[in-house]
Design an enzyme around this catalytic site. Structure first.
Site, mmCIF file in Angstrom:
data_model
loop_
_atom_site.group_PDB
_atom_site.id
_atom_site.type_symbol
_atom_site.label_atom_id
_atom_site.label_comp_id
_atom_site.label_asym_id
_atom_site.label_seq_id
_atom_site.Cartn_x
_atom_site.Cartn_y
_atom_site.Cartn_z
ATOM 1 N N ASP A 450 0.704 -1.217 -0.113
ATOM 2 C CA ASP A 450 -0.407 0.169 -0.585
ATOM 3 C C ASP A 450 1.111 1.241 0.234
ATOM 4 O O ASP A 450 2.443 0.682 0.408
ATOM 5 C CB ASP A 450 -0.917 0.076 1.375
ATOM 6 C CG ASP A 450 -2.268 0.677 1.300
ATOM 7 O OD1 ASP A 450 -2.011 1.255 0.413
ATOM 8 O OD2 ASP A 450 -3.397 0.101 2.254
ATOM 9 N N MET A 451 -0.045 2.185 -0.556
ATOM 10 C CA MET A 451 0.537 3.790 -0.181
ATOM 11 C C MET A 451 0.366 4.706 0.186
ATOM 12 O O MET A 451 -1.074 5.075 -1.068
ATOM 13 C CB MET A 451 1.800 4.231 -1.694
ATOM 14 C CG MET A 451 2.487 5.542 -1.206
ATOM 15 S SD MET A 451 2.434 6.181 -2.765
ATOM 16 C CE MET A 451 3.423 7.659 -2.578
ATOM 17 N N ASP A 520 -11.466 1.151 -2.877
ATOM 18 C CA ASP A 520 -11.288 1.311 -1.821
ATOM 19 C C ASP A 520 -13.125 1.348 -1.533
ATOM 20 O O ASP A 520 -13.905 0.976 -0.206
ATOM 21 C CB ASP A 520 -11.033 2.353 -0.707
ATOM 22 C CG ASP A 520 -9.549 1.950 0.377
ATOM 23 O OD1 ASP A 520 -8.959 0.880 -0.547
ATOM 24 O OD2 ASP A 520 -9.028 2.547 1.177
HETATM 25 C C1 GLA Z 1 -5.663 1.713 2.215
HETATM 26 C C2 GLA Z 1 -6.404 0.958 1.131
HETATM 27 C C3 GLA Z 1 -6.997 -0.333 2.344
HETATM 28 C C4 GLA Z 1 -6.132 -1.077 4.101
HETATM 29 C C5 GLA Z 1 -6.483 0.340 4.041
HETATM 30 C C6 GLA Z 1 -5.726 0.061 5.645
HETATM 31 O O1 GLA Z 1 -6.975 2.100 2.149
HETATM 32 O O2 GLA Z 1 -6.846 1.329 -0.081
HETATM 33 O O3 GLA Z 1 -7.534 -1.053 1.280
HETATM 34 O O4 GLA Z 1 -5.605 -1.588 3.259
HETATM 35 O O5 GLA Z 1 -4.982 1.246 3.173
HETATM 36 O O6 GLA Z 1 -5.086 0.844 6.323
#
Ligand code: GLA
Length: 700
Positions: A450-451, A520
């Site tokens: 992730d970032m 998300d």
């Molecule tokens: C980001 C990702 C999510 C999840 C959260 C975890 O928002 O897009 O899918 O992994 O981080 O903190």
């Protein structure tokens, strides 16, 4: 097909359905002549009229469609290159000094006529997929540095103006919202200054004239780079559209030292007369065949379970084990623990950077859960965000100098975190060693990388030097180096990219990651829009899609589980519900659909995609996948209106003279391909959030 160099002046690239022609004109300029459907033979392009309407105010170089132009010397339109020599000279005036065609690659060398600086334009053709890769290399052959202030990967001249320009107007949880504008005058700019691709626009151009899904001219190009980018489409007064794509030149500079060469990221581009559908099919095929990395490129991606929406940061070993049991009983093949398993991570204010298992949550270590998952017949995966650190973490307390910052300002936070200064080799090495240790100590076969914040304050490098304007590119170079090194050390681990959802969906990331988490937002209604936009450029296999609990987080909508499952089955299926709270009937439906998905998975993940209907106005959507005589259609009705409950859709991609078994919700029928593609199929859907799946199988 192939590359032709004709009489030392015409350069012709031919793919199966396209032709790209350049010419060294009488003034020695590399002029763009033609890009489109195959248009004859070499002789046809001899003695074409050259631009002749120059005057003092509109010089020749500004009027002509150049393959690669440089700021200054009479160029007033947007140019591909901007540099400064040691003595203050700020333009690049070239002669074509060399060219060669080797295998499927043509390179053309442009050398400055007064300074020791050369630019090589590279064109690689992928004949079957109708794709051309373009890239630029600049070489300093002198003994003084050259300052580069802009170096795009490619420039294009498209005949005429008034193109429709498609890109996206996105944001977090609303990625890939398709936007379209007409380019009649001036410049249209799509750009990211965030240090990643960003949600707002994608590093691509799609320019068409009245194209539909099935018809019309479309020109497109995608940048293989995950950092700051810039795409400019300029309607010139000279009856052509000037298009540039490459790294952003905002706050960019690169000092090219004597003897050094800089290579730009690649651009993958194409033309089709077959509309937006043909563009997507050609891109998807190319991406599957050439860009998506091994060893998973040719393999079906597993159905995964991800714990994020079920437990958020509250990851507890016992509860995860129960979730894993339920997931395995549904047919899930990979169990992924998301954020919250490490350091002191109770929420997003702390712990990032401390990549060791939280002993409060996992008193016996992670291996208890890993072994349990394995004993249930699944693989185990984990979430990580290696480029970041919370100020409240051991890593930051130990290395406060490892983050991007300006010396005399308070450091800005995004999601309560700072960005690690990846231009430092010790930071890059720390990331490699940390991930290597994690993957070596546990049987982890999947990483969700992730970032979650953009880069700011690119001032002082952690080592005290002024990073200047080189930092953006140096950061990206080391990001790719780190991922590449980890993947080399752990070649069997599957890598998913994510950046607050879809902020790093680009062909740069695709060369390193096996799949992507596009948003998300898991609301299946919104997902129809997001997935539709995503599918313009990127293949279904590369798109992770989960079913989650209702009401859906960002939208509070309560769409039925069946509708959500069908939406998620349009990509690489994942489940994100809290399975410990679902009813038996709901679990049974998920189990059934996972088993259906596994049967149709080769068609979804490796087939050609057709967007049959995406009528936002009447709320009816249909998307089809076709591979080797097998096909799947998903149809969605988001809201019924005025009692309409029958929809006719025409299938695509079948063989007209083939006979097919068509399995509809109400039973099976036998139809010819010609009937299915021309008369079509009648689908019955009614109410709100109704959906169905249709299987079409060719008879042997
Ligand atoms: C980001 C990702 C999510 C999840 C959260 C975890 O928002 O897009 O899918 O992994 O981080 O903190």
């Amino acid at each position: 097909m192939g590359i032709t160099i004709w009489k030392e002046k015409l350069f012709i690239l031919r793919t199966e359905h396209t032709m790209y022609v350049m010419e060294r004109d009488r003034r020695g300029i590399l002029r763009h002549v033609y890009w489109g459907s195959p248009a004859g033979i070499e002789e046809d392009f001899e003695s074409l009229p050259e631009e002749n309407r120059e005057n003092g105010y509109h010089p020749y170089v500004d009027r002509v469609m150049e393959e690669y132009s440089s700021f200054g010397a009479g160029h007033y339109k947007e140019t591909a290159l901007k540099l400064e020599y040691h003595d203050g000279t700020k333009d690049f005036r070239y002669r074509i000094t060399d060219y060669k065609a080797e295998n499927n690659t043509l390179s053309i060398r442009l050398d400055d006529s007064s300074y020791p600086c050369g630019v090589t334009l590279i064109y690689e053709i992928f004949e079957k997929e109708d794709i051309i890769r373009r890239q630029v290399q600049i070489q300093n052959k002198g003994d003084s540095p050259i300052l580069l202030e802009r170096i795009h990967s490619a420039q294009f001249g498209l005949p005429g103006t008034d193109y429709r320009s498609v890109n996206f107007n996105g944001s977090w949880a609303a990625e890939f919202r398709r936007s379209e504008d007409t380019l009649s005058s001036g410049k249209k700019v799509y750009e990211s200054l965030r240090g990643n691709t960003g949600h707002v626009a994608n590093p691509c151009f799609i320019l068409h004239r009245n194209a539909t899904e099935e018809t019309g001219d479309v020109y497109f190009g995608l940048l293989a780079y995950s950092g700051n980018f810039k795409v400019v489409a300029e309607a010139t007064p000279y009856e052509y559209t000037n298009v540039l794509i490459g790294m952003s030149d905002t706050d960019f500079a690169w000092e090219l030292d004597p003897g050094k060469t800089l290579s730009t990221p690649s651009v993958y581009c194409g033309y089709t007369a077959g509309g937006l559908g043909a563009m997507s099919q050609s891109l998807h095929r190319f991406e599957r065949n050439y860009l998506m990395p091994g060893p998973f490129a040719g393999k079906e991606l597993p159905v995964l379970y991800n714990s994020w929406y079920a437990t958020y940061f509250d990851v507890q070993c016992e509860e995860q084990m129960k979730l894993a049991e339920k997931a395995a009983s549904l047919g899930v093949e990979l169990f992924v623990v998301d954020d919250g398993w490490f350091g002191t991570r109770q929420d997003d204010t702390k712990g990032l950077g401390d990549w060791y298992v939280d002993s409060g949550k996992f008193p016996d270590g992670l291996s208890r859960l890993v072994n349990h998952v394995k004993s249930l017949g699944m693989r185990f995966g984990i979430w990580i965000e290696p480029e970041m650190v919370n100020p409240d973490s051991e890593l930051y307390r130990t290395h406060p100098d490892w983050v991007y910052r300006f010396e005399n300002r308070k450091i800005l936070q995004g999601r309560n975190q700072y960005v690690l200064d990846l231009t430092r080799e010790d930071v890059a090495d720390f990331m490699i060693e940390t991930l290597d240790k994690l993957l070596s100590q546990q049987e982890i076969s999947y990483i969700k990388w992730d970032m979650n914040r953009s880069i700011t304050e690119t001032g002082i490098c952690g080592d005290g030097t002024v990073a200047g304007k080189q930092i953006w590119l140096r950061h990206m170079n080391n990001f790719y180096r780190v991922v590449k090194e980890i993947r080399t050390r752990h070649p069997d681990v599957e890598f998913e990219a994510c950046a607050s959802g879809g902020a790093r969906v680009d062909l740069g990331a695709m060369q390193y990651f096996h799949e992507y988490w596009p948003s998300d937002n898991t609301d299946p209604f919104d997902r129809l829009f997001i997935q539709n936009g995503y599918s313009l450029l990127y293949p279904p296999k590369y798109m992770r899609a989960w079913v989650t609990d209702v009401p859906e987080g960002p939208t509070s909508r309560k769409a039925p589980l069946g509708f959500a499952l069908h939406t998620a089955m349009c990509g690489s299926l994942g489940i994100g519900n809290n399975l410990n709270r679902l009813e038996e009937t709901e679990l049974a439906l998920i189990r059934e659909q996972i088993s259906v998905y596994k049967r149709i998975r080769p068609v979804i993940q490796f087939g050609d995609l057709y967007r049959l209907k995406n009528h936002e106005d009447n709320c009816f959507w249909a998307v089809q996948y076709v591979k080797d005589g097998r096909s799947v259609i998903f149809a969605f009705l988001t809201q019924s209106r005025f009692g309409k409950n029958r929809w006719r859709i025409k299938a695509a991609g079948l063989q007209g003279d083939g006979l097919y078994q068509v399995c509809l919700p109400g039973g099976s029928v036998r139809k010819s391909g010609a009937f299915l593609m021309n008369f079509g199929l009648e689908i019955r859907l009614s109410g709100d959030y109704d959906s169905c799946m249709i299987l079409i199988e060719q008879e042997a």
